[in-house]
Design a protein around this motif. Structure first.
Motif, mmCIF file in Angstrom:
data_model
loop_
_atom_site.group_PDB
_atom_site.id
_atom_site.type_symbol
_atom_site.label_atom_id
_atom_site.label_comp_id
_atom_site.label_asym_id
_atom_site.label_seq_id
_atom_site.Cartn_x
_atom_site.Cartn_y
_atom_site.Cartn_z
ATOM 1 N N GLU A 44 0.845 -1.215 0.000
ATOM 2 C CA GLU A 44 0.000 0.000 0.000
ATOM 3 C C GLU A 44 0.868 1.248 0.000
ATOM 4 O O GLU A 44 1.838 1.345 0.764
ATOM 5 C CB GLU A 44 -0.833 0.068 1.286
ATOM 6 N N PHE A 45 0.475 2.199 -0.782
ATOM 7 C CA PHE A 45 1.155 3.493 -0.835
ATOM 8 C C PHE A 45 0.886 4.280 0.442
ATOM 9 O O PHE A 45 -0.247 4.313 0.945
ATOM 10 C CB PHE A 45 0.644 4.270 -2.045
ATOM 11 N N LEU A 46 1.934 4.909 0.969
ATOM 12 C CA LEU A 46 1.770 5.799 2.120
ATOM 13 C C LEU A 46 1.947 7.259 1.703
ATOM 14 O O LEU A 46 1.069 8.087 1.937
ATOM 15 C CB LEU A 46 2.797 5.476 3.215
ATOM 16 N N VAL A 47 3.089 7.578 1.090
ATOM 17 C CA VAL A 47 3.412 8.975 0.853
ATOM 18 C C VAL A 47 4.461 9.090 -0.251
ATOM 19 O O VAL A 47 5.275 8.189 -0.440
ATOM 20 C CB VAL A 47 3.926 9.612 2.165
ATOM 21 N N LYS A 57 -0.257 11.878 -0.403
ATOM 22 C CA LYS A 57 -0.297 10.946 0.720
ATOM 23 C C LYS A 57 -1.620 10.208 0.719
ATOM 24 O O LYS A 57 -2.629 10.695 0.208
ATOM 25 C CB LYS A 57 -0.083 11.668 2.049
ATOM 26 N N SER A 58 -1.599 9.012 1.296
ATOM 27 C CA SER A 58 -2.817 8.212 1.361
ATOM 28 C C SER A 58 -3.555 8.511 2.670
ATOM 29 O O SER A 58 -3.029 9.188 3.560
ATOM 30 C CB SER A 58 -2.472 6.727 1.283
ATOM 31 N N GLU A 59 -4.746 7.957 2.768
ATOM 32 C CA GLU A 59 -5.538 8.148 3.990
ATOM 33 C C GLU A 59 -4.895 7.439 5.191
ATOM 34 O O GLU A 59 -5.174 7.761 6.333
ATOM 35 C CB GLU A 59 -6.979 7.679 3.775
ATOM 36 N N ILE A 60 -4.006 6.486 4.910
ATOM 37 C CA ILE A 60 -3.293 5.810 5.995
ATOM 38 C C ILE A 60 -2.331 6.796 6.675
ATOM 39 O O ILE A 60 -2.101 6.729 7.888
ATOM 40 C CB ILE A 60 -2.479 4.622 5.451
ATOM 41 N N SER A 81 3.558 7.580 17.585
ATOM 42 C CA SER A 81 3.044 6.742 18.671
ATOM 43 C C SER A 81 2.510 5.468 18.038
ATOM 44 O O SER A 81 1.379 5.429 17.553
ATOM 45 C CB SER A 81 1.939 7.491 19.429
ATOM 46 N N THR A 82 3.349 4.447 18.025
ATOM 47 C CA THR A 82 3.007 3.249 17.260
ATOM 48 C C THR A 82 1.826 2.501 17.852
ATOM 49 O O THR A 82 1.605 2.488 19.075
ATOM 50 C CB THR A 82 4.220 2.310 17.202
ATOM 51 N N LYS A 83 1.069 1.902 16.952
ATOM 52 C CA LYS A 83 -0.064 1.071 17.328
ATOM 53 C C LYS A 83 0.208 -0.357 16.860
ATOM 54 O O LYS A 83 1.048 -0.592 15.983
ATOM 55 C CB LYS A 83 -1.347 1.598 16.676
ATOM 56 N N LEU A 84 -0.516 -1.292 17.426
ATOM 57 C CA LEU A 84 -0.328 -2.690 17.029
ATOM 58 C C LEU A 84 -0.504 -2.864 15.526
ATOM 59 O O LEU A 84 0.242 -3.620 14.885
ATOM 60 C CB LEU A 84 -1.319 -3.599 17.766
ATOM 61 N N GLU A 85 -1.470 -2.140 14.965
ATOM 62 C CA GLU A 85 -1.777 -2.285 13.540
ATOM 63 C C GLU A 85 -0.746 -1.643 12.619
ATOM 64 O O GLU A 85 -0.858 -1.740 11.398
ATOM 65 C CB GLU A 85 -3.177 -1.755 13.225
ATOM 66 N N ASP A 86 0.265 -0.987 13.197
ATOM 67 C CA ASP A 86 1.362 -0.462 12.388
ATOM 68 C C ASP A 86 2.389 -1.547 12.066
ATOM 69 O O ASP A 86 3.315 -1.311 11.276
ATOM 70 C CB ASP A 86 2.065 0.689 13.111
ATOM 71 N N SER A 87 2.251 -2.706 12.658
ATOM 72 C CA SER A 87 3.162 -3.809 12.362
ATOM 73 C C SER A 87 3.041 -4.176 10.883
ATOM 74 O O SER A 87 1.945 -4.495 10.401
ATOM 75 C CB SER A 87 2.833 -5.027 13.221
ATOM 76 N N ALA A 88 4.156 -4.122 10.168
ATOM 77 C CA ALA A 88 4.147 -4.340 8.720
ATOM 78 C C ALA A 88 5.581 -4.282 8.216
ATOM 79 O O ALA A 88 6.500 -3.924 8.955
ATOM 80 C CB ALA A 88 3.314 -3.262 8.014
#
Lengths: 113, 115
Positions: A44-47, A57-60, A81-88
């Motif tokens: 997925e594209f981020l920026v 930039k994407s909505e992510i 501030s990392t979240k669990l769902e940032d794991s990638a």
């Protein structure tokens, strides 16, 4: 052959911590990108970044994310501030122009505990 | 986001035969298409691309075909070699729009070449 490099290869962090992922794009390239791939999902594209500013930039890519080119060679992605769902897997890419292929680095595996 | 789709999650081909990987897209504004190859623990590696003004582009063993009316592209690898075993991603972009440089990826197809 010139290549995009990324450090670290693997980053483990606690939820809520800040992380900085680093990239050295190909030296004569002007366009820089961050993508991510959550396990089992699409890339997925981020920026995208050009001329010292974000060009798309994407909505992510929300307020928790930022990018910077602190000097003539590095390109960084900060997650405040990392979240669990940032794991990638986070991939940096660069291109010589806006129109043609992008060249990817090997990725940084971010694990948020 | 299903703008780029690769409907086959995996493909198995005999060494020396032709591998055909398929990709469909829905956004008619896409005008540049790329194929990337990815090995485990590595980043995507650019293979070949095609502009929407063409219907075929060839580079060695790799040929990409574009059917704009069907919004379909395919990657042909001839002959297939064991080193071609990898995940192949189709990607698309709107090349002509300044600032809209992002690549939109398909889900990938895992190609296995059997000796």
């Amino acid at each position: 052959e010139p290549e995009v490099t990324q450090t670290p290869s693997h980053q483990v962090t606690q939820m809520g911590q800040e992380v900085i992922l680093r990239c050295v794009p190909i030296s004569n390239h002007l366009y820089f990108y961050w993508y991510r791939q959550i396990l089992g999902q699409k890339v997925e594209f981020l920026v995208s970044f050009y001329n010292n500013e974000i060009s798309e930039k994407s909505e992510i890519f929300d307020d928790q994310f930022s990018v910077e080119r602190p000097d003539g060679s590095n390109f960084t992605l900060k997650i405040r501030s990392t979240k669990l769902e940032d794991s990638a897997m986070y991939f940096c890419a660069s291109s010589g122009d806006a129109y043609n292929e992008q060249f990817f680095g090997p990725g940084t595996r971010l694990t948020v505990l | 986001d299903q703008q780029v789709k690769q409907n086959s999650p995996s493909l198995s081909v005999q060494e020396g035969r032709i591998s055909i990987l398929n990709c469909d897209y829905t956004n008619s504004m896409f005008d540049y298409f790329l194929w990337y190859k990815k090995y485990p623990a590595e980043g995507p590696t650019f293979l070949i691309s095609i502009s929407s003004i063409k219907d075929k582009n060839e580079d060695g063993r790799f040929t990409v075909f574009l059917n704009k009316s069907a919004k379909h592209l395919s990657l042909h690898i001839v002959p297939s070699q064991p080193g071609d075993s990898a995940v192949y991603f189709c990607a698309a972009k709107r090349r002509g729009i300044q600032g809209a440089q992002k690549l939109v990826f398909g889900q990938g197809t895992r190609l296995t070449i059997n000796p």
